[in-house]
Design a protein around this motif. Sequence first.
Motif, mmCIF file in Angstrom:
data_model
loop_
_atom_site.group_PDB
_atom_site.id
_atom_site.type_symbol
_atom_site.label_atom_id
_atom_site.label_comp_id
_atom_site.label_asym_id
_atom_site.label_seq_id
_atom_site.Cartn_x
_atom_site.Cartn_y
_atom_site.Cartn_z
ATOM 1 N N VAL A 97 9.975 30.250 -24.216
ATOM 2 C CA VAL A 97 11.041 29.288 -23.971
ATOM 3 C C VAL A 97 10.501 27.895 -24.291
ATOM 4 N N GLY A 98 11.209 27.154 -25.152
ATOM 5 C CA GLY A 98 10.767 25.816 -25.513
ATOM 6 C C GLY A 98 11.892 24.817 -25.528
ATOM 7 N N HIS A 99 11.542 23.561 -25.273
ATOM 8 C CA HIS A 99 12.523 22.474 -25.254
ATOM 9 C C HIS A 99 12.121 21.401 -26.250
ATOM 10 N N SER A 100 13.085 20.890 -27.018
ATOM 11 C CA SER A 100 12.884 19.797 -27.953
ATOM 12 C C SER A 100 11.851 20.209 -29.011
ATOM 13 N N PHE A 101 10.727 19.482 -29.153
ATOM 14 C CA PHE A 101 9.710 19.951 -30.094
ATOM 15 C C PHE A 101 9.142 21.288 -29.647
ATOM 16 N N GLY A 102 9.178 21.543 -28.340
ATOM 17 C CA GLY A 102 8.809 22.865 -27.866
ATOM 18 C C GLY A 102 9.756 23.938 -28.356
ATOM 19 N N GLY A 103 11.027 23.579 -28.575
ATOM 20 C CA GLY A 103 11.994 24.518 -29.131
ATOM 21 C C GLY A 103 11.722 24.821 -30.589
ATOM 22 N N LEU A 104 11.258 23.824 -31.333
ATOM 23 C CA LEU A 104 10.828 24.055 -32.710
ATOM 24 C C LEU A 104 9.604 24.964 -32.727
ATOM 25 N N ILE A 105 8.628 24.650 -31.880
ATOM 26 C CA ILE A 105 7.406 25.461 -31.827
ATOM 27 C C ILE A 105 7.719 26.886 -31.380
ATOM 28 N N ALA A 106 8.643 27.046 -30.436
ATOM 29 C CA ALA A 106 9.044 28.389 -30.003
ATOM 30 C C ALA A 106 9.603 29.191 -31.175
ATOM 31 N N GLN A 107 10.380 28.542 -32.043
ATOM 32 C CA GLN A 107 10.926 29.242 -33.209
ATOM 33 C C GLN A 107 9.840 29.561 -34.235
ATOM 34 N N LYS A 108 8.834 28.695 -34.354
ATOM 35 C CA LYS A 108 7.706 29.005 -35.232
ATOM 36 C C LYS A 108 6.944 30.220 -34.697
ATOM 37 N N ILE A 109 6.770 30.275 -33.377
ATOM 38 C CA ILE A 109 6.105 31.419 -32.761
ATOM 39 C C ILE A 109 6.903 32.696 -33.007
ATOM 40 N N ALA A 110 8.217 32.611 -32.826
ATOM 41 C CA ALA A 110 9.069 33.772 -33.096
ATOM 42 C C ALA A 110 8.977 34.180 -34.559
ATOM 43 N N GLY A 111 8.879 33.195 -35.441
ATOM 44 C CA GLY A 111 8.844 33.460 -36.874
ATOM 45 C C GLY A 111 7.618 34.232 -37.340
ATOM 46 N N VAL A 112 6.553 34.203 -36.557
ATOM 47 C CA VAL A 112 5.379 35.010 -36.906
ATOM 48 C C VAL A 112 5.344 36.301 -36.079
ATOM 49 N N GLY A 113 6.436 36.590 -35.385
ATOM 50 C CA GLY A 113 6.563 37.846 -34.658
ATOM 51 C C GLY A 113 5.758 37.923 -33.375
ATOM 52 N N ALA A 114 5.464 36.762 -32.772
ATOM 53 C CA ALA A 114 4.592 36.747 -31.595
ATOM 54 C C ALA A 114 5.341 36.703 -30.272
ATOM 55 N N SER A 115 6.674 36.737 -30.311
ATOM 56 C CA SER A 115 7.443 36.724 -29.063
ATOM 57 C C SER A 115 8.428 37.881 -29.046
ATOM 58 N N VAL A 116 8.664 38.417 -27.856
ATOM 59 C CA VAL A 116 9.593 39.535 -27.717
ATOM 60 C C VAL A 116 11.032 39.033 -27.623
ATOM 61 N N ALA A 117 11.214 37.784 -27.207
ATOM 62 C CA ALA A 117 12.514 37.112 -27.159
ATOM 63 C C ALA A 117 12.223 35.625 -27.039
#
Length: 286
Positions: A97-117
């Motif tokens: 879960v990320g907010h603001s730039f954390g939301g961008l970073i959360a999507q980068k993390i998801a983009g490399v398949g490192a998060s389950v949701a």
Amino acid sequence: MALTAHELAEIERANQSGRRPVVFVHGLWLLSSSWDRWRARFEEAGFTTIAPGWPDDPESIEDARANPDAFAEKMVQEVTDHYLEAIAALTTKPAVVGHSFGGLIAQKIAGVGASVATVAVDPAPFQGVLAVPISSFKSSAPVVSHPGTSLKHGVTLSFEDFTYGWAKALEEDEARALYDEFHVAAAGNPIFQVVTANLNPFSETKVDSKNPDRGPLLIIGGELDHTVPLKPTEQAFKIQSKNPGITEMVVMPNRGHSLTIDHGWAEVAQTSLDFVTRVGALAVPA
């Protein structure tokens, strides 16, 4: 930068819990302690949580205000790699879960398949998001109008700048209370990285939205956000919705960029919790 002793202790606690971890990623002008109430809510629901800081983040608000240059010169990929290092130390794949730039970073993390949701709240735009409303320019003015300073030093918002970018939807008393309780300096570099993203083919703001291992994603936007208005948030959702995974968007009415820390934080937290639970993130593989 290596994980701190505090971060390693949180990771060890999460690994020993036997529960699904949720990793919280803060953005600019906040510390990881801004997630404390969210973490309590997620843990009450059966998750375990960690909230790493950005590299070199001070341990407390007081330390942060005493040393604003601790935040200087951070870059998006450097911060992302720090969170990926923390995730790699977890024994169970986390939700993020990320907010603001954390939301961008959360999507980068998801983009490399490192998060389950993944939940991205008022996420900073990634490369390919073209909409830049006037209010975004005005909100970023304290950084982009002084590049000689903001690229080398931590940038502290005035109360007036904080009110416009973060707290425009709030009464002045609450805005002042949030500024006094949560606001710290921030690195200017990530904002320049976003501003120049669509001119730089190698931008660190690039997100792999097509990866089939991205997993379920919820994007939350604040209707009255001046820092990340709905236009770029909707455009990010449109791009992400082409992924084969679940992609949803929720707009929080009458909410600004402070929606994760202001009086209505619980509604945003519950919306996020309901999503990660519904898509099966609570279950831990045997």
